[in-house]
Design a protein around this motif. Sequence first.
Motif, PDB file in Angstrom:
ATOM      1  N   SER A  33      23.312 111.387 -30.817  1.00 44.03           N
ATOM      2  CA  SER A  33      23.306 111.038 -32.244  1.00 44.03           C
ATOM      3  C   SER A  33      22.173 110.094 -32.630  1.00 44.03           C
ATOM      4  O   SER A  33      22.177 109.531 -33.722  1.00 44.03           O
ATOM      5  CB  SER A  33      24.663 110.426 -32.600  1.00 44.03           C
ATOM      6  OG  SER A  33      25.053 109.438 -31.652  1.00 44.03           O
ATOM      7  N   LYS A  34      21.194 109.913 -31.763  1.00 43.20           N
ATOM      8  CA  LYS A  34      20.090 108.993 -32.078  1.00 43.20           C
ATOM      9  C   LYS A  34      19.438 109.349 -33.410  1.00 43.20           C
ATOM     10  O   LYS A  34      19.277 110.536 -33.713  1.00 43.20           O
ATOM     11  CB  LYS A  34      19.048 109.017 -30.963  1.00 43.20           C
ATOM     12  CG  LYS A  34      18.347 110.345 -30.811  1.00 43.20           C
ATOM     13  CD  LYS A  34      17.323 110.292 -29.671  1.00 43.20           C
ATOM     14  CE  LYS A  34      16.651 111.612 -29.467  1.00 43.20           C
ATOM     15  NZ  LYS A  34      16.504 111.995 -28.076  1.00 43.20           N
ATOM     16  N   THR A  35      19.125 108.345 -34.168  1.00 43.76           N
ATOM     17  CA  THR A  35      18.506 108.422 -35.514  1.00 43.76           C
ATOM     18  C   THR A  35      19.458 108.975 -36.575  1.00 43.76           C
ATOM     19  O   THR A  35      19.117 108.993 -37.749  1.00 43.76           O
ATOM     20  CB  THR A  35      17.193 109.253 -35.566  1.00 43.76           C
ATOM     21  OG1 THR A  35      17.509 110.651 -35.609  1.00 43.76           O
ATOM     22  CG2 THR A  35      16.261 108.950 -34.408  1.00 43.76           C
ATOM     23  N   GLU A  54      22.912 107.743 -27.186  1.00 46.83           N
ATOM     24  CA  GLU A  54      21.922 107.054 -28.014  1.00 46.83           C
ATOM     25  C   GLU A  54      20.743 106.630 -27.147  1.00 46.83           C
ATOM     26  O   GLU A  54      20.885 106.416 -25.939  1.00 46.83           O
ATOM     27  CB  GLU A  54      22.554 105.817 -28.670  1.00 46.83           C
ATOM     28  CG  GLU A  54      23.576 106.150 -29.759  1.00 46.83           C
ATOM     29  CD  GLU A  54      22.937 106.564 -31.089  1.00 46.83           C
ATOM     30  OE1 GLU A  54      21.753 106.231 -31.319  1.00 46.83           O
ATOM     31  OE2 GLU A  54      23.621 107.234 -31.887  1.00 46.83           O
ATOM     32  N   ASN A  55      19.579 106.453 -27.789  1.00 43.70           N
ATOM     33  CA  ASN A  55      18.366 106.120 -27.042  1.00 43.70           C
ATOM     34  C   ASN A  55      17.866 104.693 -27.234  1.00 43.70           C
ATOM     35  O   ASN A  55      17.053 104.224 -26.454  1.00 43.70           O
ATOM     36  CB  ASN A  55      17.219 107.035 -27.470  1.00 43.70           C
ATOM     37  CG  ASN A  55      17.344 108.425 -26.921  1.00 43.70           C
ATOM     38  OD1 ASN A  55      18.380 109.054 -27.116  1.00 43.70           O
ATOM     39  ND2 ASN A  55      16.335 108.897 -26.222  1.00 43.70           N
ATOM     40  N   TYR A  56      18.272 104.061 -28.335  1.00 45.83           N
ATOM     41  CA  TYR A  56      17.690 102.768 -28.671  1.00 45.83           C
ATOM     42  C   TYR A  56      18.797 101.707 -28.678  1.00 45.83           C
ATOM     43  O   TYR A  56      19.834 101.885 -29.326  1.00 45.83           O
ATOM     44  CB  TYR A  56      16.997 102.844 -30.034  1.00 45.83           C
ATOM     45  CG  TYR A  56      16.098 104.047 -30.129  1.00 45.83           C
ATOM     46  CD1 TYR A  56      14.883 104.088 -29.437  1.00 45.83           C
ATOM     47  CD2 TYR A  56      16.479 105.174 -30.861  1.00 45.83           C
ATOM     48  CE1 TYR A  56      14.067 105.214 -29.488  1.00 45.83           C
ATOM     49  CE2 TYR A  56      15.673 106.305 -30.911  1.00 45.83           C
ATOM     50  CZ  TYR A  56      14.472 106.325 -30.227  1.00 45.83           C
ATOM     51  OH  TYR A  56      13.676 107.440 -30.259  1.00 45.83           O
ATOM     52  N   MET A 204      19.522 120.026 -22.465  1.00 43.53           N
ATOM     53  CA  MET A 204      19.468 119.568 -23.844  1.00 43.53           C
ATOM     54  C   MET A 204      19.547 120.813 -24.741  1.00 43.53           C
ATOM     55  O   MET A 204      19.814 121.903 -24.243  1.00 43.53           O
ATOM     56  CB  MET A 204      18.177 118.772 -24.075  1.00 43.53           C
ATOM     57  CG  MET A 204      18.031 117.716 -23.014  1.00 43.53           C
ATOM     58  SD  MET A 204      16.560 116.668 -22.920  1.00 43.53           S
ATOM     59  CE  MET A 204      15.682 116.848 -24.411  1.00 43.53           C
ATOM     60  N   THR A 205      19.314 120.636 -26.034  1.00 44.24           N
ATOM     61  CA  THR A 205      19.466 121.766 -26.963  1.00 44.24           C
ATOM     62  C   THR A 205      18.818 123.053 -26.437  1.00 44.24           C
ATOM     63  O   THR A 205      19.413 124.122 -26.485  1.00 44.24           O
ATOM     64  CB  THR A 205      18.895 121.393 -28.349  1.00 44.24           C
ATOM     65  OG1 THR A 205      19.778 120.434 -28.936  1.00 44.24           O
ATOM     66  CG2 THR A 205      18.784 122.611 -29.262  1.00 44.24           C
ATOM     67  N   ASN A 206      17.607 122.918 -25.922  1.00 42.25           N
ATOM     68  CA  ASN A 206      16.857 124.121 -25.546  1.00 42.25           C
ATOM     69  C   ASN A 206      17.326 124.790 -24.260  1.00 42.25           C
ATOM     70  O   ASN A 206      17.068 125.973 -24.064  1.00 42.25           O
ATOM     71  CB  ASN A 206      15.370 123.780 -25.376  1.00 42.25           C
ATOM     72  CG  ASN A 206      14.682 123.711 -26.709  1.00 42.25           C
ATOM     73  OD1 ASN A 206      15.065 124.418 -27.639  1.00 42.25           O
ATOM     74  ND2 ASN A 206      13.705 122.831 -26.816  1.00 42.25           N
ATOM     75  N   VAL A 221      23.275 117.069 -25.893  1.00 39.81           N
ATOM     76  CA  VAL A 221      22.826 117.967 -26.953  1.00 39.81           C
ATOM     77  C   VAL A 221      22.760 117.228 -28.287  1.00 39.81           C
ATOM     78  O   VAL A 221      23.765 116.692 -28.760  1.00 39.81           O
ATOM     79  CB  VAL A 221      23.763 119.194 -27.054  1.00 39.81           C
ATOM     80  CG1 VAL A 221      23.300 120.121 -28.175  1.00 39.81           C
ATOM     81  CG2 VAL A 221      23.813 119.941 -25.721  1.00 39.81           C
ATOM     82  N   GLY A 222      21.573 117.185 -28.870  1.00 36.15           N
ATOM     83  CA  GLY A 222      21.379 116.526 -30.160  1.00 36.15           C
ATOM     84  C   GLY A 222      21.138 117.528 -31.280  1.00 36.15           C
ATOM     85  O   GLY A 222      22.018 117.806 -32.098  1.00 36.15           O
ATOM     86  N   THR A 223      19.943 118.099 -31.289  1.00 36.93           N
ATOM     87  CA  THR A 223      19.500 118.951 -32.398  1.00 36.93           C
ATOM     88  C   THR A 223      20.476 120.082 -32.713  1.00 36.93           C
ATOM     89  O   THR A 223      20.733 120.359 -33.896  1.00 36.93           O
ATOM     90  CB  THR A 223      18.108 119.539 -32.064  1.00 36.93           C
ATOM     91  OG1 THR A 223      17.249 118.440 -31.687  1.00 36.93           O
ATOM     92  CG2 THR A 223      17.511 120.252 -33.250  1.00 36.93           C
ATOM     93  N   ALA A 224      21.023 120.723 -31.720  1.00 36.07           N
ATOM     94  CA  ALA A 224      21.901 121.871 -31.975  1.00 36.07           C
ATOM     95  C   ALA A 224      23.186 121.450 -32.693  1.00 36.07           C
ATOM     96  O   ALA A 224      23.851 122.278 -33.315  1.00 36.07           O
ATOM     97  CB  ALA A 224      22.239 122.587 -30.662  1.00 36.07           C
TER      98      ALA A 224
HETATM   99  C1  LIG Z   1      16.931 113.160 -27.645  1.00 32.90           C
HETATM  100  C2  LIG Z   1      17.421 113.394 -26.285  1.00 32.90           C
HETATM  101  C3  LIG Z   1      18.324 114.436 -25.993  1.00 32.90           C
HETATM  102  C4  LIG Z   1      18.774 115.467 -27.005  1.00 32.90           C
HETATM  103  O1  LIG Z   1      17.722 116.332 -27.272  1.00 32.90           O
HETATM  104  P1  LIG Z   1      17.929 117.654 -28.174  1.00 32.90           P
HETATM  105  O2  LIG Z   1      16.770 118.501 -27.819  1.00 32.90           O
HETATM  106  O3  LIG Z   1      17.903 117.195 -29.598  1.00 32.90           O
HETATM  107  O4  LIG Z   1      19.224 118.255 -27.804  1.00 32.90           O
HETATM  108  C5  LIG Z   1      18.795 114.543 -24.694  1.00 32.90           C
HETATM  109  N1  LIG Z   1      18.413 113.671 -23.728  1.00 32.90           N
HETATM  110  C6  LIG Z   1      17.539 112.679 -23.969  1.00 32.90           C
HETATM  111  C7  LIG Z   1      17.155 111.781 -22.860  1.00 32.90           C
HETATM  112  C8  LIG Z   1      17.014 112.514 -25.243  1.00 32.90           C
HETATM  113  O5  LIG Z   1      16.132 111.527 -25.448  1.00 32.90           O
END
Ligand SMILES: *Cc1c(COP(=O)(O)O)cnc(C)c1O
Length: 234
Positions: A33-35, A54-56, A204-206, A221-224
């Motif tokens: 859910s970052k950003t 989260e990343n930050y 991740m999403t891809n 998974v973020g973007t998806a």
């Molecule tokens: C942002 C991020 C993700 C998610 O990436 P998406 O391509 O949006 O699914 C997964 N892992 C890390 C470490 C990230 O920084």
Amino acid sequence: MLAENLKTVQKNIAETCKRVGRDPSEVTLVAVSKTKPESDIQEIYGQGIRDFGENYVQELVEKIDHMPNDIRWHMIGHLQRNKVKYLARKAASIALIHSVDTYRLAEEINIQAKKNKTVIDILVEVNIADEGSKFGTSKEDALTLIQDIASLDGIHIRGLMTSAPNVKNAEENRTYFRAIKALAVDINSRNIDNVEMDILSMGMTNDYQIAIEEGATMVRVGTAIFGARNYQKK
Ligand SMILES: *Cc1c(COP(=O)(O)O)cnc(C)c1O
């Protein structure tokens, strides 16, 4: 809309597991859910998801303070040593730090864990494709790093994490996921005290479906789920 996205991801995870004879309960979906605003997290939380990534550090700590306290938060981004103390104060809400890639960082996590009278679960991040742009220990150095970190009793090593290259065809990453799985099996066979290899955070999403086929137990998974990120307007 987000709920539909989530359903699609969950369906893909279930179908992939079925295809390779894995139980879907072996794979934890971490919603990244970052950003993204807290209203988006609420929506996905309302669908039953409890693991968020989260990343930050600052964003993570704010979200921990505002969101329901049964969320299991995952720190998946690069972590600076001077930020560890803010995370450690929230240790009760943080399920796992995925991004430990140096002994010095582990040492600081250990110090801060002890200050907060807790033990922090971590993964060791491996830069499996040796990309200059990525953090993570090399595959060759991973075992030594893990042996060193294992002696820190404020830390519990639970497995490995990797981010495969950003490729057009996810199939290209299969070889990297396979290599991480093999590395985890090798490390596990050494029965190092204080080291478990039960978590493989990859996909991740891809490429999460390929990662699951190759043994991922956690996909990020973020973007998806949440749609594309806009880093200007966070
Ligand atoms: C942002 C991020 C993700 C998610 O990436 P998406 O391509 O949006 O699914 C997964 N892992 C890390 C470490 C990230 O920084």
